[in-house]
Design a protein around this motif. Structure first.
Motif, PDB file in Angstrom:
ATOM      1  N   SER A   2       0.864  -1.176   0.000  1.00  0.00           N
ATOM      2  CA  SER A   2       0.000   0.000   0.000  1.00  0.00           C
ATOM      3  C   SER A   2       0.899   1.223   0.000  1.00  0.00           C
ATOM      4  O   SER A   2       2.097   1.133   0.203  1.00  0.00           O
ATOM      5  CB  SER A   2      -0.906  -0.006   1.223  1.00  0.00           C
ATOM      6  OG  SER A   2      -0.144   0.074   2.385  1.00  0.00           O
ATOM      7  N   HIS A 402      -6.026   3.520  -6.048  1.00  0.00           N
ATOM      8  CA  HIS A 402      -7.269   3.556  -5.289  1.00  0.00           C
ATOM      9  C   HIS A 402      -8.496   3.252  -6.135  1.00  0.00           C
ATOM     10  O   HIS A 402      -9.407   2.560  -5.705  1.00  0.00           O
ATOM     11  CB  HIS A 402      -7.427   4.928  -4.610  1.00  0.00           C
ATOM     12  CG  HIS A 402      -7.293   6.115  -5.526  1.00  0.00           C
ATOM     13  ND1 HIS A 402      -8.147   7.172  -5.512  1.00  0.00           N
ATOM     14  CD2 HIS A 402      -6.397   6.422  -6.502  1.00  0.00           C
ATOM     15  CE1 HIS A 402      -7.787   8.071  -6.404  1.00  0.00           C
ATOM     16  NE2 HIS A 402      -6.722   7.632  -7.022  1.00  0.00           N
ATOM     17  N   ILE A 427      -6.826   3.001  -1.161  1.00  0.00           N
ATOM     18  CA  ILE A 427      -8.166   3.607  -1.076  1.00  0.00           C
ATOM     19  C   ILE A 427      -8.126   4.841  -0.165  1.00  0.00           C
ATOM     20  O   ILE A 427      -8.824   5.832  -0.403  1.00  0.00           O
ATOM     21  CB  ILE A 427      -9.195   2.558  -0.576  1.00  0.00           C
ATOM     22  CG1 ILE A 427      -9.381   1.467  -1.633  1.00  0.00           C
ATOM     23  CG2 ILE A 427     -10.530   3.218  -0.233  1.00  0.00           C
ATOM     24  CD1 ILE A 427     -10.234   0.271  -1.181  1.00  0.00           C
ATOM     25  N   THR A 429      -6.107   7.114  -0.022  1.00  0.00           N
ATOM     26  CA  THR A 429      -5.591   8.348  -0.637  1.00  0.00           C
ATOM     27  C   THR A 429      -6.731   9.295  -1.015  1.00  0.00           C
ATOM     28  O   THR A 429      -6.564  10.505  -0.980  1.00  0.00           O
ATOM     29  CB  THR A 429      -4.735   8.062  -1.896  1.00  0.00           C
ATOM     30  OG1 THR A 429      -5.557   7.427  -2.885  1.00  0.00           O
ATOM     31  CG2 THR A 429      -3.538   7.180  -1.580  1.00  0.00           C
TER      32      THR A 429
END
Ligand code: S3P
Length: 450
Positions: A2, A402, A427, A429
Motif C-alpha cells: 500500500s 485507489h 483507497i 488516498t
C-alpha cells in the motif's frame, strides 16, 4: 504494498440490496487547490469539507514545508495562513507527495517561479509517472529540473529567479498540466496563456478568480484560451469544498449493479468538466436521477439517486467526453460488465499514465473475474454479461491505485462469487471512509488475511 504501509488484501461478496444515504467526502481536486491557493494568499483562508485523504494531507504538509501555516480545527475544517504570491521559502527536507500526481504537479508549478530549490518524491506508483509533461512547460518560465530517467521522481526543481511569461498549448488534455502552468504564471510578471484543445476540469480557473486574480477564458478555434495576469495579490477566501463526483461514482455504480438497490448520494458537484460519467450512465439506461438540483458556491450540485436496473445497455462512449470522466473509466468498465452488449471506450490512452496503467489493470482484473475485454493503446472494450452475469471469483492486482481497488470491490458486491484485491491500502488516498460507507449501505466488503 500500500502507499503508506503493508498491503491490505480485501474481499467483497454479494449480499442484499444496497440502500440508504451515502455521504461521500470532499472533492480531491478542489481540496488540493484550496490548500495551495490558500498558501499563496496573504492572510487566513478557511476551508470546510476538506477531503482528509492521504493525497490531500500530503499537500497540506508540503504547504507547511514551504512556509504556510496549515491547521486542522475539526473534521474537514482547516485554515491556511498564506505567505502571499512569491512568498514560498525553500523547504529543509524533500517534499513527499505520496501517491498524488495532482499534488506533485500543482506544487511543482507553484514553486517553479520562486528562487528556491525543491526536491520531490513519492511512492512507487508516483515515482513511475511522467513528469516531463510539467517540467517541459516550467522550463519555458526559466525553471530547471533534474530527475531520474524519463524525468521521473525523485526530481529537484530549481525555480526561476526572473521568470518570463509563457504561452503554452497543452499537448494532452490535462488539468494538472494546465494548472501547473497557471500556478507558475502567478509569480511571473505579465500575462501567462494556456491553450487547451479540449476542456479539462476548470477548478483552478474558478478558484483563481475567486481569490481575486485576473483570469479569462475564451473559446476560440484553437480551443480554450486561458489568460492569467501575473503577480496578483490573492485575497484569502472561505471555501466550502463540494462533495467529490469521482468518489460518488462508487456508491452510485454499486447501486446500479446490485439487485434491488436504491441509494441517495447527496450534494454532488456536477460541474460539466467532471460529470461525464453520469451522462454516460444515463445514456446506458441507468436508473439515475438528479434530485434537488441547485447552485452551491457557483457550481451546479444535485442529490444523485441510483437504483438497480436490469436494462442497462453498453454504448460507444464518445472520445471527446474522456476529459470529463477520465477518473471514472475503471468503475464504468465494471458497470459495463453487468450491462447488456458491449461498451466501447475510445480515446482513453491517458489512462495508461494514471496511478497505474488503468487500461491494463482493468483488463487483467476483469479477465480474472471472467469478463471478456479487448484493448489497444487508446481503447478498452468490455463485453457485458448482463445483470448477475459476472462470475467473479478472481483476484485483481491494484498496483497502488485507489480507483482500481474500489472498482473491483464494487464488482464483487454483484458478481456470482466474491472478488478479491491484493491491496486496498491506496483507497485511503482519496476515499478513507469507503469501507465504512459501503458497509453502511449494506455491502459486504472486508479486509482479509494475506
Ligand atoms: C486532476 C486532473 C486529472 C485527474 C486527477 C485530478 C486535477 O489528471 O485524473 O485525478 O485535480 O487536476 P490529468 O490532468 O493528468 O488528466
Amino acid at each position: 504494498m500500500s502507499s503508506h504501509g503493508a498491503p491490505i488484501p480485501m474481499m467483497s461478496r454479494k449480499g442484499g440490496a444496497l440502500s440508504g444515504v451515502a455521504d461521500v467526502p470532499g472533492d480531491k481536486s478542489v481540496s488540493h487547490r484550496a490548500l495551495i491557493f490558500g498558501a499563496m494568499a496573504v492572510g487566513e483562508t478557511k476551508i470546510t469539507g476538506l477531503l482528509e485523504g492521504q493525497d490531500v494531507l500530503d499537500t497540506a504538509k508540503a504547504m507547511q514545508a514551504l512556509g504556510a501555516d496549515v491547521i486542522q480545527h475539526g473534521p474537514g475544517a482547516w485554515s491556511v495562513h498564506g505567505v502571499g504570491v512569491g512568498g514560498f521559502a525553500e523547504p529543509d527536507q524533500v517534499i513527499d507527495c505520496g501517491n498524488s500526481g495532482t499534488g506533485v504537479r500543482l506544487i511543482m508549478g507553484a514553486v517553479a517561479t520562486h528562487p528556491i530549490s525543491v526536491t520531490f518524491t513519492g511512492d512507487a506508483s508516483l515515482n513511475k509517472r511522467p513528469m516531463g509533461r510539467v517540467t517541459d512547460p516550467l522550463a519555458l518560465f526559466g525553471a530547471q529540473s533534474v530527475g531520474r530517467s524519463g524525468g521521473r521522481l525523485p526530481l529537484t526543481l530549481v525555480g526561476a529567479e526572473t521568470p518570463v511569461p509563457v504561452r503554452y498549448t497543452t499537448p494532452m488534455p490535462s488539468a494538472q498540466v494546465k494548472s501547473a502552468v497557471l500556478l507558475a504564471g502567478l509569480n511571473t510578471p505579465g500575462d501567462t496563456v494556456v491553450i487547451e484543445a479540449e476542456a479539462t476540469r476548470d477548478h483552478t480557473e474558478r478558484m483563481l478568480a475567486g481569490f481575486g486574480a485576473t483570469i479569462t477564458t475564451e473559446e476560440t478555434e484553437e480551443g480554450r484560451v486561458i489568460t492569467l495576469t501575473g503577480q496578483p495579490e490573492l485575497t484569502p477566501q472561505t471555501i466550502a469544498v463540494p462533495r467529490d463526483p469521482s468518489s460518488a461514482a462508487f456508491p452510485v455504480c454499486a447501486a446500479l449493479i446490485v439487485e434491488g438497490s436504491d441509494v441517495l448520494v447527496p450534494g454532488i458537484g456536477l460541474n460539466p468538466t467532471r460529470a461525464g460519467l453520469y451522462t454516460t450512465l444515463r445514456e446506458m439506461g441507468a436508473d439515475l436521477t438528479y434530485e434537488n438540483e441547485r447552485l452551491e458556491g457557483g457550481e451546479p450540485v444535485a442529490d444523485l439517486r441510483a437504483r438497480f436496473s436490469d436494462k442497462m445497455q453498453g454504448i460507444d462512449v464518445p472520445p471527446e467526453r474522456a476529459p470529463s470522466m477520465i477518473d471514472e473509466y475503471p468503475i464504468l468498465s465494471v458497470v459495463a460488465a453487468f450491462s447488456h452488449g458491449k461498451t466501447v471506450m475510445r480515446g482513453v490512452k491517458e489512462l495508461r499514465v494514471k496511478e497505474s496503467d488503468r487500461i491494463d489493470a482493468m483488463a487483467r482484473g476483469l479477465e480474472a473475474m471472467g469478463v471478456t475485454v479487448e484493448e489497444d493503446e487508446d481503447t478498452l472494450i468490455v463485453h457485458g454479461m448482463g445483470p448477475g452475469g459476472v462470475p467473479g471469483g478472481g483476484m485483481a492486482a491494484t498496483h497502488l491505485d485507489h480507483r482500481i481497488a474500489m472498482s473491483f470491490m464494487c464488482l464483487g458486491m454483484a458478481s456470482q462469487t466474491p472478488a478479491r484485491i491484493d491491496d486496498g491500502g491506496a483507497i485511503a488516498t482519496s476515499f478513507p471512509i469507503f469501507e465504512a460507507l459501503m458497509t453502511g449501505l449494506g455491502a459486504q466488503v472486508e479486509r482479509v488475511a494475506s
